[in-house]
Design a protein around this motif. Structure first.
Motif, PDB file in Angstrom:
ATOM      1  N   MET A   1      48.200  32.340  33.699  1.00  0.00           N
ATOM      2  CA  MET A   1      47.400  32.818  32.593  1.00  0.00           C
ATOM      3  C   MET A   1      47.915  34.187  32.171  1.00  0.00           C
ATOM      4  N   ALA A   2      48.186  34.332  30.882  1.00  0.00           N
ATOM      5  CA  ALA A   2      48.606  35.626  30.353  1.00  0.00           C
ATOM      6  C   ALA A   2      47.371  36.518  30.250  1.00  0.00           C
ATOM      7  N   VAL A   3      47.500  37.730  30.729  1.00  0.00           N
ATOM      8  CA  VAL A   3      46.369  38.648  30.778  1.00  0.00           C
ATOM      9  C   VAL A   3      46.659  39.853  29.897  1.00  0.00           C
ATOM     10  N   ASP A   4      45.727  40.166  29.008  1.00  0.00           N
ATOM     11  CA  ASP A   4      45.817  41.376  28.194  1.00  0.00           C
ATOM     12  C   ASP A   4      45.318  42.527  29.058  1.00  0.00           C
ATOM     13  N   LEU A   5      46.228  43.383  29.479  1.00  0.00           N
ATOM     14  CA  LEU A   5      45.896  44.460  30.406  1.00  0.00           C
ATOM     15  C   LEU A   5      44.954  45.497  29.816  1.00  0.00           C
ATOM     16  N   GLN A   6      44.820  45.527  28.499  1.00  0.00           N
ATOM     17  CA  GLN A   6      43.991  46.536  27.849  1.00  0.00           C
ATOM     18  C   GLN A   6      42.590  46.026  27.488  1.00  0.00           C
ATOM     19  N   LYS A   7      42.319  44.760  27.728  1.00  0.00           N
ATOM     20  CA  LYS A   7      40.973  44.226  27.489  1.00  0.00           C
ATOM     21  C   LYS A   7      40.093  44.539  28.690  1.00  0.00           C
ATOM     22  N   PRO A   8      38.761  44.525  28.490  1.00  0.00           N
ATOM     23  CA  PRO A   8      37.873  44.765  29.635  1.00  0.00           C
ATOM     24  C   PRO A   8      38.148  43.786  30.773  1.00  0.00           C
ATOM     25  N   CYS A   9      37.992  44.272  31.972  1.00  0.00           N
ATOM     26  CA  CYS A   9      38.267  43.455  33.148  1.00  0.00           C
ATOM     27  C   CYS A   9      37.322  42.253  33.194  1.00  0.00           C
ATOM     28  N   PHE A  10      37.803  41.180  33.759  1.00  0.00           N
ATOM     29  CA  PHE A  10      37.030  39.945  33.904  1.00  0.00           C
ATOM     30  C   PHE A  10      35.745  40.168  34.704  1.00  0.00           C
ATOM     31  N   CYS A  11      35.760  41.161  35.591  1.00  0.00           N
ATOM     32  CA  CYS A  11      34.634  41.378  36.506  1.00  0.00           C
ATOM     33  C   CYS A  11      33.424  42.032  35.857  1.00  0.00           C
ATOM     34  N   GLY A  12      33.532  42.379  34.576  1.00  0.00           N
ATOM     35  CA  GLY A  12      32.370  42.892  33.868  1.00  0.00           C
ATOM     36  C   GLY A  12      32.228  44.398  33.791  1.00  0.00           C
ATOM     37  N   THR A  13      33.174  45.139  34.324  1.00  0.00           N
ATOM     38  CA  THR A  13      33.107  46.598  34.193  1.00  0.00           C
ATOM     39  C   THR A  13      33.602  47.002  32.804  1.00  0.00           C
ATOM     40  N   VAL A  14      33.438  48.265  32.471  1.00  0.00           N
ATOM     41  CA  VAL A  14      33.941  48.760  31.186  1.00  0.00           C
ATOM     42  C   VAL A  14      35.419  49.134  31.271  1.00  0.00           C
ATOM     43  N   LYS A  15      35.954  49.147  32.479  1.00  0.00           N
ATOM     44  CA  LYS A  15      37.372  49.464  32.669  1.00  0.00           C
ATOM     45  C   LYS A  15      38.239  48.293  32.195  1.00  0.00           C
ATOM     46  N   THR A  16      39.487  48.605  31.860  1.00  0.00           N
ATOM     47  CA  THR A  16      40.430  47.532  31.522  1.00  0.00           C
ATOM     48  C   THR A  16      40.869  46.839  32.812  1.00  0.00           C
ATOM     49  N   PHE A  17      41.380  45.642  32.681  1.00  0.00           N
ATOM     50  CA  PHE A  17      41.900  44.905  33.833  1.00  0.00           C
ATOM     51  C   PHE A  17      42.945  45.738  34.562  1.00  0.00           C
ATOM     52  N   ASP A  18      43.806  46.395  33.785  1.00  0.00           N
ATOM     53  CA  ASP A  18      44.872  47.223  34.342  1.00  0.00           C
ATOM     54  C   ASP A  18      44.324  48.370  35.200  1.00  0.00           C
ATOM     55  N   GLN A  19      43.161  48.926  34.815  1.00  0.00           N
ATOM     56  CA  GLN A  19      42.552  50.048  35.534  1.00  0.00           C
ATOM     57  C   GLN A  19      41.543  49.604  36.584  1.00  0.00           C
ATOM     58  N   CYS A  20      41.220  48.325  36.616  1.00  0.00           N
ATOM     59  CA  CYS A  20      40.144  47.857  37.485  1.00  0.00           C
ATOM     60  C   CYS A  20      40.674  46.954  38.600  1.00  0.00           C
ATOM     61  N   CYS A  21      40.711  45.671  38.380  1.00  0.00           N
ATOM     62  CA  CYS A  21      41.036  44.718  39.446  1.00  0.00           C
ATOM     63  C   CYS A  21      42.524  44.467  39.669  1.00  0.00           C
ATOM     64  N   LYS A  22      43.341  44.709  38.657  1.00  0.00           N
ATOM     65  CA  LYS A  22      44.769  44.419  38.801  1.00  0.00           C
ATOM     66  C   LYS A  22      45.406  45.090  40.021  1.00  0.00           C
ATOM     67  N   PRO A  23      45.171  46.400  40.256  1.00  0.00           N
ATOM     68  CA  PRO A  23      45.790  47.021  41.441  1.00  0.00           C
ATOM     69  C   PRO A  23      45.376  46.350  42.757  1.00  0.00           C
ATOM     70  N   PHE A  24      44.150  45.867  42.837  1.00  0.00           N
ATOM     71  CA  PHE A  24      43.699  45.182  44.051  1.00  0.00           C
ATOM     72  C   PHE A  24      44.414  43.841  44.200  1.00  0.00           C
ATOM     73  N   LEU A  25      44.484  43.099  43.099  1.00  0.00           N
ATOM     74  CA  LEU A  25      45.099  41.765  43.144  1.00  0.00           C
ATOM     75  C   LEU A  25      46.591  41.823  43.443  1.00  0.00           C
ATOM     76  N   GLU A  26      47.252  42.865  42.973  1.00  0.00           N
ATOM     77  CA  GLU A  26      48.692  42.964  43.229  1.00  0.00           C
ATOM     78  C   GLU A  26      49.005  43.707  44.528  1.00  0.00           C
ATOM     79  N   GLY A  27      47.974  44.264  45.183  1.00  0.00           N
ATOM     80  CA  GLY A  27      48.168  44.895  46.480  1.00  0.00           C
ATOM     81  C   GLY A  27      48.586  46.356  46.434  1.00  0.00           C
ATOM     82  N   SER A  28      48.516  46.994  45.270  1.00  0.00           N
ATOM     83  CA  SER A  28      48.907  48.405  45.195  1.00  0.00           C
ATOM     84  C   SER A  28      47.736  49.353  45.484  1.00  0.00           C
ATOM     85  N   ALA A  29      46.535  48.800  45.625  1.00  0.00           N
ATOM     86  CA  ALA A  29      45.348  49.584  45.978  1.00  0.00           C
ATOM     87  C   ALA A  29      44.388  48.686  46.739  1.00  0.00           C
TER      88      ALA A  29
END
Length: 129
Positions: A1-29
């Protein structure tokens, strides 16, 4: 699935996916709270990332979760939104809304228990309503 990194995160926060869950999913945080872990696991279901779901499940209960079952459920569901009801230390109560393969909208209410081991949060178990 192509993900728009600048859209709100799927998890419902106001943060973008790039600033929210992406670092956890990729293992960098690492998630710093049980709620962050729960939100990132929801996002992993949206993105059908079964490896993350398994990796973030506590080793003592991991054997109960099969990758093929996670992938099947995630693929058969259209994830609509996440609503966090309550958080307290190592517990999170939430509702995940999704459309199942029969096009029925389902409300998944879960009381989840998490445990922190050596500074890393893990999902342990849940009670479903």
């Amino acid at each position: 699935m192509a993900v728009d990194l600048q859209k709100p995160c799927f998890c419902g926060t106001v943060k973008t996916f790039d600033q929210c869950c992406k670092p956890f999913l990729e293992g960098s945080a690492l998630p710093q709270t049980a709620e962050e872990l729960m939100r990132s696991r929801y996002t992993a279901y949206v993105l059908v990332n079964a490896d993350y779901i398994i990796k973030t499940t506590h080793p003592k209960t991991r054997y109960l979760h099969k990758k093929r079952d996670i992938v099947e459920w995630a693929n058969d569901s259209e994830w609509l939104r996440l609503e966090v009801i309550a958080t307290q230390d190592n517990q999170v109560v939430f509702k995940a809304y999704y459309r199942d393969k029969n096009q029925q909208i389902i409300t998944h209410l879960e009381h989840s228990l998490f445990e922190r081991v050596d500074g890393i949060w893990f999902y342990v178990t849940a009670v479903f309503d």
